[in-house]
Design an enzyme around this catalytic site. Sequence first.
Site, PDB file in Angstrom:
ATOM      1  N   GLY A  42       4.124  -2.491   6.298  1.00  0.00           N
ATOM      2  CA  GLY A  42       2.787  -2.677   5.716  1.00  0.00           C
ATOM      3  C   GLY A  42       2.865  -2.079   4.315  1.00  0.00           C
ATOM      4  N   ALA A  43       2.569  -2.915   3.307  1.00  0.00           N
ATOM      5  CA  ALA A  43       2.816  -2.498   1.927  1.00  0.00           C
ATOM      6  C   ALA A  43       2.210  -1.127   1.571  1.00  0.00           C
ATOM      7  CB  ALA A  43       2.306  -3.591   0.988  1.00  0.00           C
ATOM      8  N   ARG A  78      12.056  -2.299  -0.305  1.00  0.00           N
ATOM      9  CA  ARG A  78      11.438  -3.556   0.143  1.00  0.00           C
ATOM     10  C   ARG A  78      10.832  -4.212  -1.089  1.00  0.00           C
ATOM     11  NH1 ARG A  78       8.440  -3.924   5.430  1.00  0.00           N
ATOM     12  NH2 ARG A  78       8.883  -6.078   4.919  1.00  0.00           N
ATOM     13  N   GLN A 179       5.009  -8.377  14.618  1.00  0.00           N
ATOM     14  CA  GLN A 179       4.033  -7.365  14.176  1.00  0.00           C
ATOM     15  C   GLN A 179       2.623  -7.683  14.661  1.00  0.00           C
ATOM     16  OE1 GLN A 179       6.429  -8.659  12.312  1.00  0.00           O
ATOM     17  NE2 GLN A 179       6.850  -7.487  10.482  1.00  0.00           N
ATOM     18  N   ASP A 220       1.257  -8.647   0.106  1.00  0.00           N
ATOM     19  CA  ASP A 220       2.206  -7.652  -0.407  1.00  0.00           C
ATOM     20  C   ASP A 220       2.259  -7.640  -1.929  1.00  0.00           C
ATOM     21  OD1 ASP A 220       3.121  -8.389   2.417  1.00  0.00           O
ATOM     22  OD2 ASP A 220       4.082  -6.473   1.978  1.00  0.00           O
ATOM     23  N   ASN A 230       2.938 -12.977   1.175  1.00  0.00           N
ATOM     24  CA  ASN A 230       2.594 -12.278   2.414  1.00  0.00           C
ATOM     25  C   ASN A 230       3.614 -12.685   3.469  1.00  0.00           C
ATOM     26  OD1 ASN A 230       0.843 -10.440   3.837  1.00  0.00           O
ATOM     27  ND2 ASN A 230       0.105 -12.184   5.009  1.00  0.00           N
ATOM     28  N   LYS A 231       3.494 -12.075   4.610  1.00  0.00           N
ATOM     29  CA  LYS A 231       4.424 -12.274   5.713  1.00  0.00           C
ATOM     30  C   LYS A 231       4.700 -13.749   5.987  1.00  0.00           C
ATOM     31  CE  LYS A 231       6.100  -9.731   7.442  1.00  0.00           C
ATOM     32  NZ  LYS A 231       7.462  -9.281   7.180  1.00  0.00           N
TER      33      LYS A 231
END
Length: 344
Positions: A42-43, A78, A179, A220, A230-231
């Site tokens: 999680g950013a 990351r 997640q 993110d 994003n994811k």
Amino acid sequence: MLFDGTTFRILDQTLLPHQQKWLICNDTETLIDIISRLAIRGAPAIGLSASILLAILAEQGEGQQELLKKAETLKAVRPTAVNVINNVDEMISALQSRNYIEAAVATAEKLYEEDVQLCRNIAKLGAAIIRPGEKILTHCNTGSLATAGCGTAMGILAEAQQCYGDIFVWVDETRPLLQGGRLTAWECGILGISHSIICDSTAALLMQQGDVDRIFVGSDRIAVNGDFANKIGTYSLAVLAKYHSIPFYVAAPLTTVDPNCPAASEIPLEMRDECEVKGVNTSTGRCSWCPPESPAYNPAFDITPAELVTAWILDTGVFTRSELGKPHWWKNKKGQDGQPVKFL
Ligand code: MRU
């Protein structure tokens, strides 16, 4: 994250929801390993773990030059999330000052407290968009495990649940480490939110059947033109939402907007190990279901173009597409009393 004055501990998110194990993290090598394995993710949470550890090391007597070197190594772990880079850059400025120990501690505390407040603002602004009884779809995990506060997209859902008591959430299971299925579902349970876990590919069917009223996701990194990372799986949700005329929102703190990033092409996309696609290794055990010799392709994030977004819910206001063209739209939208302004 916990700090008792001597030891920094991080809850291992790879083992949730079945085991609650706290990892001890007293050096940057350990934190890099914890972040790389997604044991913390999680950013905002990643960025905060980096700033807190640097402050702890400063307080424990680590030299200024050594701390600055360590800060640089943390920035690269990351690469998609801009929050890590932002937080560490603020820590670097603090660590360069004469009273670097006090400055580092004060900066880490400020970043943590700010994140709690940013989440609160986002939650209030976003929840005002939701109507009682709506069915919301969300992706990945954007809750209190991913931030210092109530979360971003998930904070909105928590707030709406508190206001109305009857929202329903479709929880995308979400690759690479499920997640959504593990963490968001767990948080929904704790918050008393009715929910159901779905395979990411089920979202299309639900939208076709009219079972999704709105979609909220985190981010993110948001480019100045509104494109965002994003994811993996977020982009396909946005395309589906457009086809089915379902409102699609991005929720993130203003600090997720990267003023140095004009458009999506500038956002680096993190690649992950193929073993995460070919099998699982979680609290329930390890297994592999693919031919070992078959290669796999495993990007962790994708890019959603701005044209697919209904609104960007930042802590400073809710921005629609028409506002993206205005100069410095991302900078500040606070009212005269300093409170966030609602624009929808
Ligand atoms: O790889 P992860 O689990 O760190 O990815 C998380 C996301 O994509 C979230 O949506 C994003 O970081 C925002 S969390 C408030």
